[in-house]
Design an enzyme around this catalytic site. Structure first.
Site, PDB file in Angstrom:
ATOM      1  N   LYS A 116      -7.512   7.518  -2.415  1.00  0.00           N
ATOM      2  CA  LYS A 116      -6.655   7.534  -1.266  1.00  0.00           C
ATOM      3  C   LYS A 116      -5.646   8.818  -1.031  1.00  0.00           C
ATOM      4  O   LYS A 116      -5.435   9.483  -0.140  1.00  0.00           O
ATOM      5  CB  LYS A 116      -5.569   6.392  -1.332  1.00  0.00           C
ATOM      6  CG  LYS A 116      -6.109   5.112  -1.060  1.00  0.00           C
ATOM      7  CD  LYS A 116      -5.186   3.956  -1.029  1.00  0.00           C
ATOM      8  CE  LYS A 116      -6.000   2.777  -0.347  1.00  0.00           C
ATOM      9  NZ  LYS A 116      -7.148   2.384  -1.214  1.00  0.00           N
ATOM     10  N   ARG A 297     -17.945   1.305   4.064  1.00  0.00           N
ATOM     11  CA  ARG A 297     -18.676   0.069   4.142  1.00  0.00           C
ATOM     12  C   ARG A 297     -18.364  -0.935   5.506  1.00  0.00           C
ATOM     13  O   ARG A 297     -17.824  -0.433   6.186  1.00  0.00           O
ATOM     14  CB  ARG A 297     -18.165  -0.624   2.883  1.00  0.00           C
ATOM     15  CG  ARG A 297     -16.716  -1.228   2.883  1.00  0.00           C
ATOM     16  CD  ARG A 297     -16.424  -1.962   1.725  1.00  0.00           C
ATOM     17  NE  ARG A 297     -14.940  -2.129   1.456  1.00  0.00           N
ATOM     18  CZ  ARG A 297     -14.100  -2.994   2.086  1.00  0.00           C
ATOM     19  NH1 ARG A 297     -14.630  -3.395   3.232  1.00  0.00           N
ATOM     20  NH2 ARG A 297     -12.955  -3.113   1.900  1.00  0.00           N
TER      21      ARG A 297
END
Length: 630
Positions: A116, A297
């Protein structure tokens, strides 16, 4: 196009991918652990391979075993689903190196967006707005706390390698930071093998807005509009919808353009989601929405996007992996109606949302809506995996119609003896604030008492009392003053008798008069374990004519803290002899991929801590004892 696909996952996502593959004439291959030998996804596949023991680290997370299964079955492609290995760049590279088609994001994109802190730096360089915070290399508790103090509370601690709500803690004051940091790091290490964190400013009245993006290997990226995933509990999404309520055309254009820019910055291919945090205090505004992270995803909530666009995202994934271009241009995509999805979890909202495990002896899901599930009646909810057991998805012309339809669907859920959040979902969907679109990520926390309170309606009580009365007199519904199960009140000649029935609901005694004016609505009653289970609005109630002892687990009146389910001890914040106050954590159990703190039931002294960190414990084991007094 490849002719066979192995899904490196389990449960509802494996079943969902198989559905599209079969429609396209592609042979389906499942992998399964010993705990999943009889699972639905195993039976739905054309072929299935055992890959290891129940623990995910020894089966679904073991890349070598999954790849060996693909080679042994001649699988031409691998779809990773979500979770497990879906965002593991090394696994993706190993799949491609073996000459197998990888139905997922490019490894470089996974790496770029997987951490992140690095992802936020990349987004700043790409001109995408990000939330303020600390993403530095110095991970000492002292430096992290100093940064949090400088940002100003509340702050959010987030695992650098996190996702799915794991490894996240909100901290409202400096004195709570170090405890929250320790818990966050343990969960991050367990879930991702990486305990590094970043610190972000916690946005008050935050809304979670995400944009579905899709790219192909020819450089084209399109968006499929936004979803609102603000209804969350402990950072886990509960109800998602598309489009986002209150999203005007200008704000939509800005946020979707930022999402496409983010995807192009990493040369993205396949289905992905750009997640944004919005300050909802003044509604949705383009200048108050910031990049949060990218999920490289397919998302759990992808069905709501499919519903409003008419697109099968799994088919698009197959085609992109096979080298085909994106099937539709941006100007060919549009929003049709409104869609909502509810996540049905095996958990007990009335008991702190503790996960519930066991056999699904009674498992009934509603008709007329889309159901994505990986379990069925007679199956097992295991301690080893995520507690989500199904997704209920509706599509309607308007948001109001969608919310009503989804509430009706959740109300028709019947599951026993495993507990679910179906009744809680109904309460959320029918709450005036949700109906009005006045929802942020703090909604459930603020309204939790009203959302989790269980109480049978008068109509349901009347129906239950009549059924019990009928059963206890051997099927004879006629009145007799000598019948022990029904007592006349004020018996007079030639007068209608008034009947009083004693009913125990979840062990609590209620005496009511049977009122013939109330419609004889018996609800859904199923005999189980010597009691009758009455389902009303998704809630199960045990009803009987006699008292029944309550279930074990949790906190006993003598101060013993019992394991609510099998799991592993991950922390012991209190030691024998420590003075504790009511609500203070004493021992922390990890089960079903979540941490569960068992807290002191009253002020007192810890008399015993029976287990150490790392110990495996069984359900109902006494983990610690708190003695009253100091």
């Amino acid at each position: 196009m490849f002719t066979s696909v192995l899904v490196a996952n389990r449960g509802e996502i494996a079943c969902r991918v198989f559905r599209t593959a079969k429609r396209m004439g592609i042979r389906t291959i499942a992998v399964y652990s010993e705990a999943d030998a009889k699972a639905l996804h195993v039976r739905e596949a054309d072929e299935a391979v055992l890959i290891g023991p129940a623990a995910a680290r020894e089966s679904y997370l073991d890349a070598d075993r999954v790849l060996a299964a693909a080679k042994a079955t001649g699988a031409e492609a691998i779809h990773p689903g979500y979770g497990f290995l879906s965002e593991n760049a090394a696994f993706a590279e190993a799949v491609m190196a073996a000459g197998i088609v990888w139905i997922g994001a490019p490894p470089a994109a996974i790496r770029a967006m997987g951490l992140k802190d690095a992802a936020k730096t990349l987004m700043v360089e790409a001109g995408v707005p990000v939330t303020p915070g600390y993403m530095g290399e110095d991970q000492s508790p002292e430096r992290l706390k100093a940064e949090a103090d400088a940002i100003g509370y509340p702050v959010l601690i987030k695992a650098v390698a996190g996702g799915g709500g794991k490894g996240m803690r909100r901290v409202d004051a400096g004195e709570a930071f170090l405890d929250a940091l320790g818990s966050c790091r343990r969960e991050a290490a367990s879930s991702f093998g990486d305990d590094r964190v970043l610190i972000e400013k916690y946005i008050l009245s935050p809304r979670h807005i995400e944009v579905q993006v899709f790219g192909d290997s020819h450089g084209e990226v399109v968006h499929l509009f936004e979803r609102d995933c603000s209804l969350q509990r402990r950072h886990q999404k509960v109800i998602e919808e598309a489009p986002a309520p209150g999203m005007d055309a200008a704000t939509r254009a800005a946020v979707t353009a930022a999402a496409v820019k983010a995807a192009k910055a990493v040369n993205y291919v396949g289905a992905g989601t750009i997640e944004f945090i919005a300050d909802g205090t003044e509604g949705l505004r383009a200048d108050r929405i910031w990049f949060m992270e990218m999920n490289t995803r397919l998302q759990v909530e992808h069905p709501v996007t499919e519903a409003i666009t008419g697109v099968d995202l799994v088919e698009w994934q197959f085609r992109a992996a096979a080298g085909e271009p994106v099937p539709l241009r941006q100007d060919q995509l549009s929003i049709h109606g409104w869609a909502m999805e509810a996540r049905l979890y095996a958990e007990d909202p009335a008991n702190g949302f503790l996960p519930s495990i066991g056999k699904l002896e009674h498992f009934v899901l509603p008709d007329g809506v889309r159901i994505d599930t990986g379990v069925e009646q007679g199956g097992e909810v295991s301690q080893f995996y995520d507690p989500m057991i199904a997704k209920l998805i509706v599509h309607a012309e308007t948001r109001e119609e969608a919310a009503e339809a989804l509430a009706d669907a959740c109300a028709d859920v019947e599951v026993w003896p495993v507990k679910t959040n179906a009744g809680f979902l109904v309460r959320c969907l029918e709450h005036p604030r949700f109906v009005a679109g006045d929802v942020d990520t703090g909604f459930i926390g603020a309204e939790e008492g009203a959302l989790t309170a269980r109480r049978m309606s008068e109509k349901a009580l009347q129906g239950a009392a009549r059924v019990l009365r009928f059963e206890n007199v051997g099927g004879d519904d006629s009145f007799s003053p000598w019948d022990g199960w029904q007592m006349p009140i004020g018996l007079r000649m030639n007068a209608e008798p008034v009947l009083r029935q004693t009913v125990f609901v979840d062990g609590e005694r209620t005496v009511l008069e049977i009122d013939d004016a109330v419609s004889a609505h018996y609800g859904h009653l199923e005999p189980a374990h010597g009691v009758t289970v009455y389902f009303e609005d998704g809630w199960p109630f045990e009803v009987s004519s006699f008292a029944k002892l309550g279930a074990a687990g949790g906190t006993a009146s003598d101060g013993s803290l019992r394991a609510p389910m099998p799991g592993k001890i991950v922390a012991t914040p209190a030691k024998a002899g420590d003075v504790v106050t009511k609500g203070q954590p004493v021992i922390v159990l990890e089960a079903m991929k979540m941490e569960h703190a068992l807290n002191a039931p009253f002020d007192g002294v810890v008399g015993e801590v029976a287990f150490a960190v790392g110990d495996q414990v069984g359900a109902d084991a006494v983990l610690a004892v708190v003695e009253a007094g100091a």
